[in-house]
Design an enzyme around this catalytic site. Structure first.
Site, PDB file in Angstrom:
ATOM      1  N   SER A 126       0.852  -1.192   0.000  1.00 42.81           N
ATOM      2  CA  SER A 126       0.000   0.000   0.000  1.00 42.81           C
ATOM      3  C   SER A 126       0.888   1.241   0.000  1.00 42.81           C
ATOM      4  O   SER A 126       2.106   1.160   0.193  1.00 42.81           O
ATOM      5  CB  SER A 126      -0.892   0.006   1.232  1.00 42.81           C
ATOM      6  OG  SER A 126      -0.085   0.135   2.404  1.00 42.81           O
ATOM      7  N   ASP A 167      -0.973  -1.523  -4.178  1.00 44.84           N
ATOM      8  CA  ASP A 167      -2.351  -1.644  -3.716  1.00 44.84           C
ATOM      9  C   ASP A 167      -2.926  -0.249  -3.479  1.00 44.84           C
ATOM     10  O   ASP A 167      -2.330   0.577  -2.783  1.00 44.84           O
ATOM     11  CB  ASP A 167      -2.367  -2.456  -2.414  1.00 44.84           C
ATOM     12  CG  ASP A 167      -3.757  -2.848  -1.972  1.00 44.84           C
ATOM     13  OD1 ASP A 167      -4.665  -2.892  -2.826  1.00 44.84           O
ATOM     14  OD2 ASP A 167      -3.933  -3.136  -0.770  1.00 44.84           O
ATOM     15  N   LYS A 222     -15.559  -6.164   9.686  1.00 43.56           N
ATOM     16  CA  LYS A 222     -16.269  -6.129   8.414  1.00 43.56           C
ATOM     17  C   LYS A 222     -17.780  -6.231   8.563  1.00 43.56           C
ATOM     18  O   LYS A 222     -18.524  -5.648   7.783  1.00 43.56           O
ATOM     19  CB  LYS A 222     -15.759  -7.259   7.510  1.00 43.56           C
ATOM     20  CG  LYS A 222     -14.256  -7.189   7.240  1.00 43.56           C
ATOM     21  CD  LYS A 222     -13.820  -8.308   6.316  1.00 43.56           C
ATOM     22  CE  LYS A 222     -12.308  -8.367   6.190  1.00 43.56           C
ATOM     23  NZ  LYS A 222     -11.741  -7.153   5.613  1.00 43.56           N
ATOM     24  N   ASN A 227      -7.630 -10.389  -2.025  1.00 39.63           N
ATOM     25  CA  ASN A 227      -6.752  -9.587  -1.186  1.00 39.63           C
ATOM     26  C   ASN A 227      -6.861  -9.989   0.280  1.00 39.63           C
ATOM     27  O   ASN A 227      -7.971 -10.065   0.825  1.00 39.63           O
ATOM     28  CB  ASN A 227      -7.099  -8.106  -1.332  1.00 39.63           C
ATOM     29  CG  ASN A 227      -6.650  -7.522  -2.650  1.00 39.63           C
ATOM     30  OD1 ASN A 227      -6.304  -8.238  -3.584  1.00 39.63           O
ATOM     31  ND2 ASN A 227      -6.657  -6.202  -2.734  1.00 39.63           N
TER      32      ASN A 227
END
Length: 323
Positions: free
Chosen positions: A50, A83, A182, A251
């Site tokens: 990232s 990413d 999540k 991912n």
């Protein structure tokens, strides 16, 4: 063996009806743990960085660690992927540094702007043989500096988007979220969208926010001083269903972070006299290898490392983009 391009690795995954895990790294031990799992299971692997990881590692450390991995394991196809790139300048820096794949994430912009930004990146990256991933629709949670709310990918828009941008693969939103928190209850994912999107785009699809948040590792973290109540991820079964529908890249970031954290917390609790980093980072690396190897088996990546000869960027540029 040179670093592989994302396009080649995902095209091969679609032929073989499996998905390739894309695992984020921030340090040497994470990379070693992931690559060791790939070597043990004979799996191709995507290593992701990232913008935060690039800043943390000052780019050069990260790139040279990846080079070391290719030297130690020439039998494993390894992709180095950006990413959630935010603009063309970030992409350019990564391409110049040796990344073989980039993601441009303009999904938080209106459709037309997403197309414009993505096409600009595709036109730049393809001239070097570098693959491009983009995203349509938005995930929940926080990624880098962007907080998202779930907006599912529209299959008809996806077809238009792919046609107008020329991307190599497409990240889709089906209800997942970034991070460890999540879902508040059993996840309900729109996995039925996946085969429809794949049929319309004929491109390998990508699932973001797909860590499973293993409950045994969560319990380990909380037992030894952590505070991660009610963290919940994506179960393996929906991921396997997504693979059947057209997902070729999955991912995984949170799981490996948790794996290292749980191991280190336990060692600090049980052996408080330890102060040599090798004595806690080494076991954390081994725990990462075990967990990632399980993902490679679950995604059916295992055993496919020797299926094809990795193309160089120059070869990919000619074969895929006619340049």
């Amino acid at each position: 063996m040179p670093l592989a391009t994302l396009k080649q690795v995902l095209d091969e995954a679609k032929k073989g009806h499996y998905a390739v895990g894309a695992y984020n790294i921030n340090n040497m031990e994470q990379l070693q743990g992931i690559v060791n799992a790939a070597a043990q299971t004979k799996s191709p692997v995507i290593i992701q960085a990232s913008r935060g990881a690039i800043k943390y590692t000052e780019m050069n450390y990260l790139v040279h660690l990846i080079k070391a991995a290719t030297e130690l394991h020439p039998e494993i196809p390894i992709v180095l992927h950006l990413d959630h790139g935010d603009n063309l300048e970030t992409v350019k820096k990564c391409v110049e540094a040796g990344f073989t794949s980039v993601m441009i994430d303009a999904s938080h912009h209106p459709f037309e702007e997403n197309v414009r930004i993505t096409k600009e990146v595709v036109d730049y990256a393809h001239q070097f043989g570098v693959s491009v991933e983009a995203e349509l629709g938005t995930l929940g949670g926080v990624e880098e500096d962007i907080t998202g709310t779930v907006k599912l990918t529209d299959p008809d828009q996806a077809k238009l988007f792919v046609e107008q941008t020329g991307v190599d693969c497409l990240a889709v939103a089906i209800g997942t979220s970034h991070g460890a928190y999540k879902f508040k209850a059993e996840p309900v994912l729109a996995t039925d969208l996946i085969p429809t999107i794949y049929e319309k785009t004929q491109k390998p699809l990508v699932m973001h926010g797909s860590s499973s948040v293993p409950q045994d590792i969560l319990a380990q973290i909380n037992k030894f001083g952590g505070q991660m109540p009610a963290a919940q991820g994506v179960p393996i079964a929906p991921l396997q269903k997504a693979i059947e529908g057209g997902v070729a890249k999955i991912n995984v970031d949170t799981d490996s972070r948790m794996c290292m954290t749980g191991t280190i917390r336990q060692i600090f609790h049980e052996q408080p006299t330890k102060f040599d980093p090798r004595e806690y980072l080494g076991p954390a690396r081994e725990a990462t290898t075990k967990m990632i190897a399980e993902r490679m088996q679950a995604f059916k990546t295992a055993g496919h490392a020797g299926d094809y000869k990795v193309l160089s960027l120059e070869e990919a540029k000619k074969q895929y983009y006619g340049l």
